[in-house]
Design an enzyme around this catalytic site. Structure first.
Site, PDB file in Angstrom:
ATOM      1  N   LYS A 116      -5.974 -12.896  -4.551  1.00 15.53           N
ATOM      2  CA  LYS A 116      -6.819 -12.148  -3.607  1.00 15.53           C
ATOM      3  C   LYS A 116      -6.524 -10.650  -3.687  1.00 15.53           C
ATOM      4  CE  LYS A 116      -5.699 -11.706   0.955  1.00 15.53           C
ATOM      5  NZ  LYS A 116      -5.801 -10.282   1.345  1.00 15.53           N
ATOM      6  N   ASN A 117      -5.246 -10.303  -3.631  1.00 11.22           N
ATOM      7  CA  ASN A 117      -4.904  -8.880  -3.542  1.00 11.22           C
ATOM      8  C   ASN A 117      -5.086  -8.124  -4.854  1.00 11.22           C
ATOM      9  OD1 ASN A 117      -4.389  -9.200  -0.881  1.00 11.22           O
ATOM     10  ND2 ASN A 117      -2.167  -8.920  -1.003  1.00 11.22           N
ATOM     11  N   ARG A 146      -1.645  -0.241  11.211  1.00 12.30           N
ATOM     12  CA  ARG A 146      -1.712  -0.119   9.758  1.00 12.30           C
ATOM     13  C   ARG A 146      -2.586   1.084   9.445  1.00 12.30           C
ATOM     14  NH1 ARG A 146      -2.715  -6.051   7.281  1.00 12.30           N
ATOM     15  NH2 ARG A 146      -2.170  -5.019   5.347  1.00 12.30           N
ATOM     16  N   ASP A 186       4.431 -10.713   2.576  1.00 13.43           N
ATOM     17  CA  ASP A 186       3.431 -11.783   2.658  1.00 13.43           C
ATOM     18  C   ASP A 186       4.028 -13.186   2.489  1.00 13.43           C
ATOM     19  OD1 ASP A 186       1.465  -9.962   3.154  1.00 13.43           O
ATOM     20  OD2 ASP A 186       0.545 -10.044   1.172  1.00 13.43           O
ATOM     21  N   CYS A 202      -6.048  -7.799   9.533  1.00 12.58           N
ATOM     22  CA  CYS A 202      -4.993  -8.582  10.167  1.00 12.58           C
ATOM     23  C   CYS A 202      -4.410  -7.851  11.363  1.00 12.58           C
ATOM     24  CB  CYS A 202      -3.867  -8.830   9.169  1.00 12.58           C
ATOM     25  SG  CYS A 202      -4.235 -10.111   7.994  1.00 12.58           S
ATOM     26  N   ARG A 258      -9.568 -16.715   4.449  1.00 12.61           N
ATOM     27  CA  ARG A 258      -9.627 -15.367   3.863  1.00 12.61           C
ATOM     28  C   ARG A 258      -8.762 -15.284   2.614  1.00 12.61           C
ATOM     29  NH1 ARG A 258      -7.189 -11.381   7.380  1.00 12.61           N
ATOM     30  NH2 ARG A 258      -7.417 -10.270   5.444  1.00 12.61           N
TER      31      ARG A 258
HETATM   32  C1  UD1 Z   1      -1.190  -4.689   1.031  1.00  8.66           C
HETATM   33  C2  UD1 Z   1      -1.612  -6.115   0.904  1.00  8.66           C
HETATM   34  C3  UD1 Z   1      -0.970  -6.958   2.007  1.00  8.66           C
HETATM   35  C4  UD1 Z   1       0.546  -6.768   1.985  1.00  8.66           C
HETATM   36  C5  UD1 Z   1       0.916  -5.290   2.004  1.00  8.66           C
HETATM   37  C6  UD1 Z   1       2.393  -5.039   1.813  1.00  8.66           C
HETATM   38  C7  UD1 Z   1      -3.810  -5.950  -0.092  1.00  8.66           C
HETATM   39  C8  UD1 Z   1      -5.276  -6.099   0.061  1.00  8.66           C
HETATM   40  N1  UD1 Z   1      -3.052  -6.177   0.991  1.00  8.66           N
HETATM   41  O1  UD1 Z   1      -1.659  -4.222   2.286  1.00  8.66           O
HETATM   42  O2  UD1 Z   1      -1.304  -8.324   1.766  1.00  8.66           O
HETATM   43  O3  UD1 Z   1       1.094  -7.372   3.131  1.00  8.66           O
HETATM   44  O4  UD1 Z   1       0.227  -4.593   0.959  1.00  8.66           O
HETATM   45  O5  UD1 Z   1       2.832  -5.602   0.620  1.00  8.66           O
HETATM   46  O6  UD1 Z   1      -3.322  -5.674  -1.163  1.00  8.66           O
HETATM   47  N2  UD1 Z   1       1.151   2.907   5.680  1.00  8.66           N
HETATM   48  C9  UD1 Z   1       1.093   4.131   6.284  1.00  8.66           C
HETATM   49  N3  UD1 Z   1       0.051   4.964   5.960  1.00  8.66           N
HETATM   50  C10 UD1 Z   1      -0.917   4.620   5.068  1.00  8.66           C
HETATM   51  C11 UD1 Z   1      -0.830   3.362   4.441  1.00  8.66           C
HETATM   52  C12 UD1 Z   1       0.218   2.513   4.775  1.00  8.66           C
HETATM   53  O7  UD1 Z   1       1.930   4.480   7.099  1.00  8.66           O
HETATM   54  O8  UD1 Z   1      -1.826   5.417   4.825  1.00  8.66           O
HETATM   55  C13 UD1 Z   1       2.271   1.984   6.018  1.00  8.66           C
HETATM   56  C14 UD1 Z   1       1.794   0.694   6.701  1.00  8.66           C
HETATM   57  O9  UD1 Z   1       1.649   0.872   8.083  1.00  8.66           O
HETATM   58  C15 UD1 Z   1       2.917  -0.242   6.354  1.00  8.66           C
HETATM   59  C16 UD1 Z   1       3.347   0.210   4.947  1.00  8.66           C
HETATM   60  O10 UD1 Z   1       2.840   1.516   4.803  1.00  8.66           O
HETATM   61  O11 UD1 Z   1       3.994  -0.076   7.235  1.00  8.66           O
HETATM   62  C17 UD1 Z   1       2.857  -0.648   3.821  1.00  8.66           C
HETATM   63  O12 UD1 Z   1       1.469  -0.873   3.962  1.00  8.66           O
HETATM   64  P1  UD1 Z   1       0.505  -1.033   2.704  1.00  8.66           P
HETATM   65  O13 UD1 Z   1       1.298  -1.259   1.463  1.00  8.66           O
HETATM   66  O14 UD1 Z   1      -0.461   0.099   2.708  1.00  8.66           O
HETATM   67  O15 UD1 Z   1      -0.269  -2.350   3.045  1.00  8.66           O
HETATM   68  P2  UD1 Z   1      -1.720  -2.668   2.582  1.00  8.66           P
HETATM   69  O16 UD1 Z   1      -1.985  -1.944   1.306  1.00  8.66           O
HETATM   70  O17 UD1 Z   1      -2.657  -2.488   3.705  1.00  8.66           O
END
Ligand code: UD1
Length: 419
Positions: free
Chosen positions: A22-23, A122, A306, A117, A398
């Site tokens: 998925k990711n 986030r 995850d 989620c 999902r």
């Molecule tokens: C992706 C994955 C999700 C997984 C996560 C962490 C997808 C579609 N989803 O989510 O399944 O759980 O990586 O491995 O690939 N953050 C900030 N600012 C930002 C972006 C992120 O502070 O602009 C923080 C988030 O709050 C969190 C951390 O960075 O604490 C990691 O988040 P991130 O890696 O961005 O998660 P996703 O990419 O949303």
């Protein structure tokens, strides 16, 4: 709303074929917006998040045809709109992934701020800051990110936090920017590498994906391409935990064991015998009760957030006491509260769950609150005495393709109750 009814206690046994990730599928689908010609994607999992992304792309004018379910033919050359509306984005946070490619290729994007989620705050500030550093003008208006740019220019982007979709968005934005971009403190997740490989197949110039420094030389345009999505490492891990938690023996086929190092190490510590083939992994618990394992989540190659909830289920029935510490997301322990209702002895202390294993969980009605939490409740149900009904399984749909069919094939007693 559909529910899953599970009667626990059977050790799972057999083989399970792992689906496309998925990711990886979601960013790659978003990346097709950059293609200069048709794209053929294979091994695309049949999941609600994929359906949502397909809807999103179709709304923009992308033509998408499904062949035998898992192969998609995508023609992104007639895009009319550069908008990701709230009603689609709210169901899937990964919709934010269209921001980088739309802006990089068309110079404009209006993307609703994401929902997704319910696992804590986030934010997407790093996506926005990175795009601004590449010359974009970005405002937040009425819940939408409104981004504009003549042509993005390459920049050095140092990410404050390791972010997976942030790295992917910026990499896609950089592909058609003028000059070189360097992304520092980039996410090293295999899904980032899969997206980079897909973009490279279309003519992008990217080096270093899978390391903390990714270099992108902007090109004028990309072509079309054919590409097969990588196997899902989280789905793989979930079925391997299903084997361990039931004292069973399961072989995951068509997967990539190398990407599962941290998870396999923990399954080994829990007492499972592990056999790794070139594209398969077998976990054999030999009817024994697992031993509780300490876990701390971290960006790849650390232990994936995850997989945290699934190991919480494992620890709940294991012998001994262990802690699970979540360092990526706040508020990602809702599953622990539901497992308590099944008799688990789990206590949440800040970002740590202390798990004191009990001999047996008792089946109970429980409610899924996010994707991986739902999977963990299914696992707890498989290990529990009696019948568990997991409500709100749209979360599972999902991210897990045909979960009840796959578990049935492994000998589980499970059925979907239509809502
Ligand atoms: C992706 C994955 C999700 C997984 C996560 C962490 C997808 C579609 N989803 O989510 O399944 O759980 O990586 O491995 O690939 N953050 C900030 N600012 C930002 C972006 C992120 O502070 O602009 C923080 C988030 O709050 C969190 C951390 O960075 O604490 C990691 O988040 P991130 O890696 O961005 O998660 P996703 O990419 O949303």
């Amino acid at each position: 709303m559909d529910r899953l009814e599970i009667t626990g206690g059977t050790p799972l046994a057999g083989e399970v074929r792992v689906s496309g990730a998925k990711n990886a599928a979601l960013p790659i689908l978003a990346g097709t917006l950059l293609a200069g010609g048709p794209v053929v994607l294979s091994n695309v999992p049949h999941l609600n998040d994929v359906t949502t992304t397909v809807k999103l792309l179709r709304r923009m004018g992308v033509e998408i045809t499904f062949h035998d379910g898992l192969r998609l033919e995508i023609d992104p050359t007639q895009i009319r709109e550069h908008l990701a509306p709230y009603e689609l984005v709210k169901t899937m946070r990964a919709s934010i992934l269209v921001l980088g490619p739309l802006l990089g290729r068309y110079g404009r994007a209006d993307v609703s701020l994401p929902g997704g989620c319910a696992i804590g705050a986030r934010p997407v500030d790093l996506h926005v800051t990175g795009l601004r550093a590449m010359g974009a003008t970005i405002s937040i208006e009425n819940g939408y990110i409104r981004a504009r740019a003549e042509r993005l220019r390459g920049a050095r982007l140092v990410l404050d936090t390791v972010t997976v979709t942030g790295t992917e968005n910026l990499m896609m934005a950089a592909v058609c920017a003028r000059g070189e971009s360097v992304i520092e403190n980039a996410a090293r997740e295999p899904e980032v590498v899969d997206l980079a490989d897909f973009l490279i197949r279309m003519g992008a110039q990217i080096e270093g994906a899978g390391t903390p420094t990714i270099r992108v030389q902007g090109v004028e345009s990309l072509s079309g391409a054919s590409y097969a999505v990588m196997p899902d490492r989280i789905e793989t891990g979930t079925y391997l935990v299903a084997a361990a938690i039931t004292g069973g023996r399961v072989t995951a086929l068509r997967t990539r064991p190398k990407e599962l190092d941290a998870v396999l190490q923990k399954l080994g510590e829990a007492g499972a015998a592990i056999e790794v083939g070139p594209d398969s992994v077998e976990v054999d618990m030999r009817g024994r009760r697992p031993t509780a394992v300490d876990i701390k989540t971290a960006p790849f190659p650390g232990f994936p957030t995850d997989m945290q909830a699934q190991f919480c289920a494992l620890n709940a029935v294991a012998s001994g006491t262990a802690t699970i510490t979540e360092t990526i997301f706040e508020n990602r322990f809702q599953h622990a509260l539901e497992m308590q209702r099944m008799g688990a002895n789990l206590s949440i202390q800040g970002n740590t769950v202390v798990c004191r294993g009990v001999e047996r969980l008792a089946g109970a009605p429980v409610m899924a609150t996010d994707l991986r939490a739902s999977a963990s409740l299914v696992l707890a149900g498989l290990a529990a005495h009696g019948t568990t009904v997991v409500d709100r399984i749209y979360h599972i749909d999902r991210g897990y393709e045909c979960i009840e069919e796959k578990l049935l094939q492994l000998g589980a007693t499970i059925r979907r109750l239509p809502g």
